[in-house]
Every structure is written in structure tokens, then in C-alpha cells.
Design a protein around this motif. Structure first.
Motif, PDB file in Angstrom:
ATOM      1  N   ALA A 275       0.945  -1.203  -0.068  1.00  0.00           N
ATOM      2  CA  ALA A 275       0.066   0.008  -0.009  1.00  0.00           C
ATOM      3  C   ALA A 275       0.986   1.446   0.133  1.00  0.00           C
ATOM      4  O   ALA A 275       0.696   2.154  -0.573  1.00  0.00           O
ATOM      5  CB  ALA A 275      -0.985   0.134   1.114  1.00  0.00           C
ATOM      6  N   VAL A 276       1.986   1.222   0.902  1.00  0.00           N
ATOM      7  CA  VAL A 276       2.891   2.362   0.654  1.00  0.00           C
ATOM      8  C   VAL A 276       3.436   2.672  -0.356  1.00  0.00           C
ATOM      9  O   VAL A 276       3.587   3.922  -1.102  1.00  0.00           O
ATOM     10  CB  VAL A 276       3.890   2.172   1.962  1.00  0.00           C
ATOM     11  CG1 VAL A 276       4.702   3.420   1.926  1.00  0.00           C
ATOM     12  CG2 VAL A 276       3.098   2.197   3.177  1.00  0.00           C
ATOM     13  N   VAL A 277       4.023   1.444  -1.210  1.00  0.00           N
ATOM     14  CA  VAL A 277       4.617   2.003  -2.405  1.00  0.00           C
ATOM     15  C   VAL A 277       3.685   2.255  -3.644  1.00  0.00           C
ATOM     16  O   VAL A 277       4.006   3.237  -4.280  1.00  0.00           O
ATOM     17  CB  VAL A 277       5.151   0.452  -2.988  1.00  0.00           C
ATOM     18  CG1 VAL A 277       5.692   0.726  -4.391  1.00  0.00           C
ATOM     19  CG2 VAL A 277       6.307  -0.012  -2.157  1.00  0.00           C
ATOM     20  N   THR A 278       2.391   1.858  -3.421  1.00  0.00           N
ATOM     21  CA  THR A 278       1.386   2.164  -4.350  1.00  0.00           C
ATOM     22  C   THR A 278       1.010   3.597  -4.221  1.00  0.00           C
ATOM     23  O   THR A 278       0.834   4.453  -5.215  1.00  0.00           O
ATOM     24  CB  THR A 278       0.094   1.272  -4.441  1.00  0.00           C
ATOM     25  OG1 THR A 278       0.658  -0.031  -4.211  1.00  0.00           O
ATOM     26  CG2 THR A 278      -0.667   1.459  -5.428  1.00  0.00           C
ATOM     27  N   ALA A 279       0.908   3.805  -2.716  1.00  0.00           N
ATOM     28  CA  ALA A 279       0.462   5.320  -2.753  1.00  0.00           C
ATOM     29  C   ALA A 279       1.476   6.433  -3.151  1.00  0.00           C
ATOM     30  O   ALA A 279       1.221   7.476  -3.750  1.00  0.00           O
ATOM     31  CB  ALA A 279       0.289   5.605  -1.151  1.00  0.00           C
ATOM     32  N   LEU A 280       2.989   6.043  -2.886  1.00  0.00           N
ATOM     33  CA  LEU A 280       4.018   6.893  -3.295  1.00  0.00           C
ATOM     34  C   LEU A 280       3.962   7.233  -4.806  1.00  0.00           C
ATOM     35  O   LEU A 280       4.031   8.323  -5.363  1.00  0.00           O
ATOM     36  CB  LEU A 280       5.303   6.441  -2.750  1.00  0.00           C
ATOM     37  CG  LEU A 280       5.953   6.989  -1.637  1.00  0.00           C
ATOM     38  CD1 LEU A 280       7.389   6.495  -1.273  1.00  0.00           C
ATOM     39  CD2 LEU A 280       6.113   8.443  -1.507  1.00  0.00           C
ATOM     40  N   VAL A 281       3.739   5.992  -5.566  1.00  0.00           N
ATOM     41  CA  VAL A 281       4.058   6.008  -7.068  1.00  0.00           C
ATOM     42  C   VAL A 281       2.622   6.503  -7.520  1.00  0.00           C
ATOM     43  O   VAL A 281       2.984   7.799  -8.472  1.00  0.00           O
ATOM     44  CB  VAL A 281       4.274   4.578  -7.510  1.00  0.00           C
ATOM     45  CG1 VAL A 281       4.293   4.694  -9.128  1.00  0.00           C
ATOM     46  CG2 VAL A 281       5.563   3.808  -7.065  1.00  0.00           C
TER      47      VAL A 281
END
Lengths: 297, 319
Positions: A275-281
Motif C-alpha cells: 500500500a505504501v509503495v502504491t500510494a507513493l508511486v
């Protein structure tokens, strides 16, 4: 996604810009305001939350990222461990928070390094034909290495690690900015106002500083947000295949790699870092879209 | 046409030669000597010397480079120090698996792009449009390792209907239905970002074509819009989609490394990963050069195909 797309009339009805011919472009403040409405705002919020979480990791994290908690093996998410615990009894939430910090460190070093180097090379090489040809060939060669392949090559030589990740991202960005600035320089040089300036005695440096740079600021701004998204991806990908941040140090990619080996035993483990990676990208890409759209209005 | 190809060839060759020197030179800089690794820590200096001369490590670097380059052309790539077996066999085996995976992914991406892109332009609905934009953003924003793990989580762990990784045990040709099961998740994972990117290109170039005067003329003559989109705008818009596909080759090559790692697909990506973790540099060298060569070749083919489809470019001359 439906919530984001909800009002179909998301196109901001701003007053048409009066682009004067002096080469100064849209007033900067109004352009950046694209980040504070519509999808730009969604992107800013996504990125802002992740950045804050990373910065506040020492305050927010309930455990140390390396601390092994007795008896807490592969626990599913619950009140004590919001994201569960991993194979060696570490609290995944704490690891994700500290891992985010590592990614932020990569972002604030690698992207400016690549952007500034590439922009300078692109600008300066455009001053003479010989340097232009050389720079173009160097960019061609850099671009012939897809970014992960470049990562593999450098990791084989320099060994895996934070520095390698930063270097790979910066190297991959250099030709992109180089071409962007070169293109801007060549385009602006053809403009009547630049010809006029040259006629009244403006030097090449003056033209670069006064006309080329201001005209290139906006595309560079858009590209920086795209590069930030790419940098998150590259860190994740390199750490995921074991040529980036090394265990036991946390980074978003290495935490995802850890969780994959335990996917059958504890499927919930992967969700937090994913979730964190997706939110950032996604956040950076939405910001890039908003900035690009802001240019076109 | 030939002149156009000839004008593109030299710079592609220069890039390839410089890249091969870089790859060869870089891996020479790696600390640690393969002879020492191979002989073990207790080897006598004589044994070490024998291994060095057997591997050609005692000759000058430029001679080693030329010998290596020559061996690439004869296909005799030598033996892998550590993984074992002939490098040519290792690479060919991996290449077959990777080509199967990449072909499936690219086909999937093209089908998605054509269906979604043409559909979006034909319906002209705001909602379809918003949906396409949204789906495109998500497809581009999900890094391969994220979408791959999610696919495994949903289709192999939560609803165990597909294998979580590996290749069909009986080979690709034996049972097509089983092969499809093994291929579908990795192909989706690798093809999704490509689909997102080329769909956007297709929609944009379709719109550009539809704004052309010839479309207005056709409409005025009473040709139905659907016919114009399918038989006039689409053929005209395909070259730019092809170029977009060519640009994606780099991300397919890099993506294959990730997808193969997630789904334990024994292709070139897995081979390169093994090569690095075991410090088997001759294997890594060949694979790096192979990926750069494929990338440069596909870029060249894309340019040529684009020129073949769009006369303005080849008449326009040198770029």
C-alpha cells in the motif's frame, strides 16, 4: 479510483494564460496551484501522508525496525502489531515506517543528482556542435541499458547497497534531463525574441540563463515528479531482487521481498508495504499529471 | 527505404560496441578473481596459475575482450564456472522461457490496447473515458513487483485457482490448457504496464486522426463514424502505437527480471539473478550484452517499421 474520478468535470476552468513573448511563461505560483486541486490534490495528499509517516517514524514506530520480539512469529495484523510480524519476529509496521525513510533518502538524493547533472550536461553541450554530438551519443549509450539492467550491471561491480541504488537512479535520469534541456535550448534558439536578443548583442550564456532556463522550468518540474515515481519503483525493484538495500535493513522493496517468502503462511504481511509503495508511486504520477495539465491550460 | 536503414545503422553499431566494451570492462573491475573463487582458498600458486591460463586470464585485457567478442559470434560462450554447464545452453534454455513469457505479455497488451482504445473512441462516453484514464494511471502506477504479489495473493493464495509460479512440468507444447494456467499470471503482470502505456498512445493518436480534414470529408460523404474509426483512423494511428510498443521494450526486459523472480519462472531474468548472487560473471556478461543488443535492435526495427508505415519519415531523411 471511482472516488477520484467522481466529478467528470474535473478540468479546472482557469482564466486563459496570457503567455507573453518575453520568455517568462506562466506565473509560477499559479502553476504550482495545480497540485492543490483535483487529482493534483489527491496526489499531494498521498505523497504528503507517506512523507510525514517516514519523517515521524521514530515517534510513530512502536518497535525498533530490527528488534526481534519474543514469541511474535508471523502474527496476523492485530491491535498490538497493526501490520503483523514477520518470519524473524519483527514488527512489520515499524519496518515499513523506517523503510519509508530509506526510500525518502533515496528520493531526495538520487533524483536531484540526476536532474541537475543531466540538465547541466544538456544545456552546456548545446553550446557547441561537437559537444552536442558527443553528449547525444553518451545519452544513447546510457539509454541502451534499461534501468533494471543498468542496476544489475552496477550491482555486479559495486555490490548491492544504498549507494548503488542512488547511483543507478541518477545515471538513468541523466539522459532524460539532458535531452529535455537540449530540446528546450534548440527550440528557444529559433524564437524571434531570441534572434532579436542576439542581434542586439546578447551572448550565448545570457540566452541560456534568460530564455532557455525559464522556458524549461515547467517540463523539468513535470519530469521531476515522474522521476520521483520511477525512483520509488527502482529502489523497490532492486531491493526486491536482492541487489538493492540489503537485509536486515528495511526498505519498501526489501520488506516486500521478505513478505513474499512468507506469503502462504501469512498473506496479510505484504499488504502494508504494498500500500505504501502504491500510494507513493500513484501520488507522484497524479502530481505529474496535474502539473502537465496545468501547463496546457 | 534501404537508405533510411543504412542511415540508422552506424549509430546503433557504435552504441552496441561501446556498450560491449563497458560491460566487459566493468566486470573486470569486480573485486575478486574468478580463478581464486574457482580454486578455493587453499590452492597452490601453481594450480592458480594453471586455472588462470586455462581461462585466458593471463593474457592482456584487450586480447581477452576480442576473444570474448569472437566467441559471441561463434556461439561458443565457454562454460559457466559456478552454475555449471555450457553458457550457450544455459542462455538458450532461459531465452526460450523468457521469449514465451514476453510474447504472451506483449500479445496481451496489444489486444487490451486495441479493444479498450478503439472502444473508448467509438463510444465517446465521458464515463468510459474517465474509466480508461483511471485504469491507465493505475496500470502504470502499480510497480511490477506490487501487481505481481497482488496477483499471487488473489489468484494463488486467497482463491487458489492458479499456480503461484513455475513453468508447466511437461513443457509448453504438451498440454496447452496447463501451459495457459502457468502463463496467465506472469503474462498479466508483465503486460499490464505495457497495455496501460500503449492504450494511451492509441487513444491519443486516434483522436488526432479523427480531427484530420479527411475524416470530415468522409463524414460529409456519409461514411458511418464506426467505419472511419476502424478502417481509416486506426490504420493511420497504428504506427505511433508501434513506436510506443518499441519504447516499452526496455521496461519489458527489466520487468521480465522481476516477473521471473516473483513467479519463479526459469528464464534469463532468473539466470542473471543467479549469476549475480553466485558471482558467475561470464554468464552475467553475456546476459547484459544480450539485453542491450535486443534493446538496440528493437529500437532500430521500430524506427524502420515506423518509416515503412509512414512515408513522411523516410522522405524526411536523417534524424
Amino acid at each position: 479510483m471511482t472516488a477520484v474520478q467522481d466529478p467528470p468535470v474535473a478540468v479546472p476552468v482557469a482564466a486563459p494564460d496570457v503567455r507573453d513573448d518575453v520568455g517568462v511563461g506562466v506565473p509560477r505560483g499559479r502553476w504550482f496551484a495545480a497540485l492543490l486541486r483535483g487529482r493534483g490534490l489527491v496526489g499531494t495528499v498521498f505523497v504528503g501522508v507517506v512523507v510525514l509517516a517516514g519523517l515521524l517514524a521514530p515517534v510513530l514506530a512502536p518497535y525498533s525496525p530490527l528488534q526481534q520480539i519474543p514469541g511474535a512469529n508471523l502474527l496476523p495484523p492485530d491491535a498490538a502489531h497493526w501490520l503483523g510480524t514477520d518470519e524473524v519476529n519483527r514488527d512489520v509496521l515499524s519496518r515499513v515506517l523506517y523503510g519509508t525513510r530509506v526510500d525518502l533518502l533515496v528520493l531526495v538524493t538520487a533524483v536531484p543528482l540526476g536532474a541537475v547533472t543531466g540538465s547541466l550536461v544538456g544545456l552546456l553541450s548545446s553550446l557547441s556542435t561537437a559537444s552536442d554530438v558527443v553528449a547525444q551519443r553518451v545519452f544513447d549509450i546510457l539509454l541502451a541499458f534499461p534501468v533494471l539492467i543498468l542496476g544489475i550491471a552496477l550491482a555486479a561491480v559495486a555490490g548491492p547497497g544504498l549507494t548503488t541504488v542512488i547511483l543507478v537512479i541518477a545515471l538513468a535520469e541523466i539522459p532524460i534531463y539532458g535531452r529535455l534541456l537540449r530540446g528546450a535550448a534548440l527550440r528557444v534558439r529559433e524564437m524571434p525574441y531570441v534572434e532579436a536578443a542576439t542581434v542586439v548583442g546578447a551572448g550565448r550564456w545570457w540566452v541560456l540563463r534568460r530564455h532557455v532556463l525559464p522556458n524549461a522550468i515547467e517540463p523539468v518540474g513535470v519530469q521531476v515528479t515522474v522521476s520521483l515515481a520511477v525512483a520509488v519503483f527502482v529502489e523497490g525493484a532492486m531491493s526486491f531482487i536482492g541487489i538493492g538495500i540489503r537485509p536486515p535493513d528495511p526498505s519498501l522493496g526489501s520488506i516486500i521481498a521478505d513478505s513474499v517468502t512468507a506469503l502462504d503462511a501469512n498473506p496479510g504481511l505484504a499488504l502494508g508495504p504494498l500500500a505504501v509503495v502504491t500510494a507513493l508511486v500513484l501520488g507522484f504520477l497524479l502530481m505529474a499529471q496535474a502539473l502537465a495539465a496545468g501547463r496546457r491550460t | 527505404m534501404l537508405r533510411y536503414v543504412a542511415s540508422r545503422l552506424p549509430s546503433a553499431l557504435v552504441v552496441l560496441v561501446v556498450a560491449s566494451i563497458l560491460i566487459f570492462g566493468l566486470l573486470r573491475l569486480v573485486p575478486g578473481d574468478p580463478a581464486t573463487t574457482l580454486a578455493g582458498p587453499d590452492a597452490s600458486p601453481e594450480a592458480l596459475g594453471a586455472i588462470r591460463s586455462a581461462l585466458g586470464l593471463d593474457r592482456p585485457v584487450w586480447e581477452q575482450y576480442l576473444h570474448w567478442l569472437g566467441s559471441l559470434f561463434t556461439g561458443d560462450l565457454g562454460r559457466s564456472y559456478l552454475i555449471g554447464g555450457s553458457i550457450a545452453d544455459l542462455v538458450l534454455g532461459g531465452l526460450l522461457n523468457t521469449v514465451v513469457l514476453a510474447t504472451a505479455a506483449v500479445l496481451l497488451a496489444v489486444v487490451i490496447a486495441l479493444v479498450v482504445g478503439v472502444g473508448a473512441v467509438l463510444t465517446r462516453s465521458r464515463w468510459v473515458d474517465a474509466l480508461v484514464t483511471g485504469a491507465n494511471t493505475v496500470a502504470l502506477a502499480l510497480p511490477t513487483f506490487v501487481s505481481g504479489v497482488l496477483l499471487v495473493l488473489v489468484f494463488a493464495v486467497a482463491l487458489p485457482i492458479l499456480p503461484s509460479g513455475g513453468v508447466p512440468p511437461l513443457g509448453f507444447a504438451a498440454r496447452p490448457d496447463i501451459t495457459a494456467q502457468y502463463l496467465v499470471l506472469p503474462a498479466i503482470c508483465l503486460g499490464l504496464p505495457v497495455a496501460g502505456s500503449i492504450t494511451r498512445f492509441l487513444v491519443e493518436s486516434l483522436r488526432t486522426e479523427l480531427a484530420q480534414p479527411y475524416v470530415l470529408t468522409a463524414r460529409a460523404l456519409g461514411v458511418p463514424r464506426r467505419r472511419i474509426v476502424l478502417f481509416q483512423a486506426l490504420p493511420a494511428a497504428l504506427p505511433s502505437m508501434l513506436t510506443a510498443l518499441g519504447i516499452q521494450v526496455g521496461s519489458v526486459l527489466g520487468g521480465a527480471v522481476l516477473v521471473e523472480a516473483i513467479f519463479t519462472w526459469p528464464g534469463l531474468g532468473s539466470l542473471v539473478e543467479q549469476g549475480i548472487s553466485r558471482r558467475d560473471y561470464p554468464v552475467v556478461q553475456v546476459l547484459l550484452l544480450l539485453s542491450v543488443a535486443v534493446f538496440v535492435l528493437v529500437q532500430l526495427l521500430t524506427d524502420v517499421a515506423h518509416a515503412a508505415l509512414d512515408p513522411r519519415i523516410r522522405i524526411g531523411g536523417s534524424v
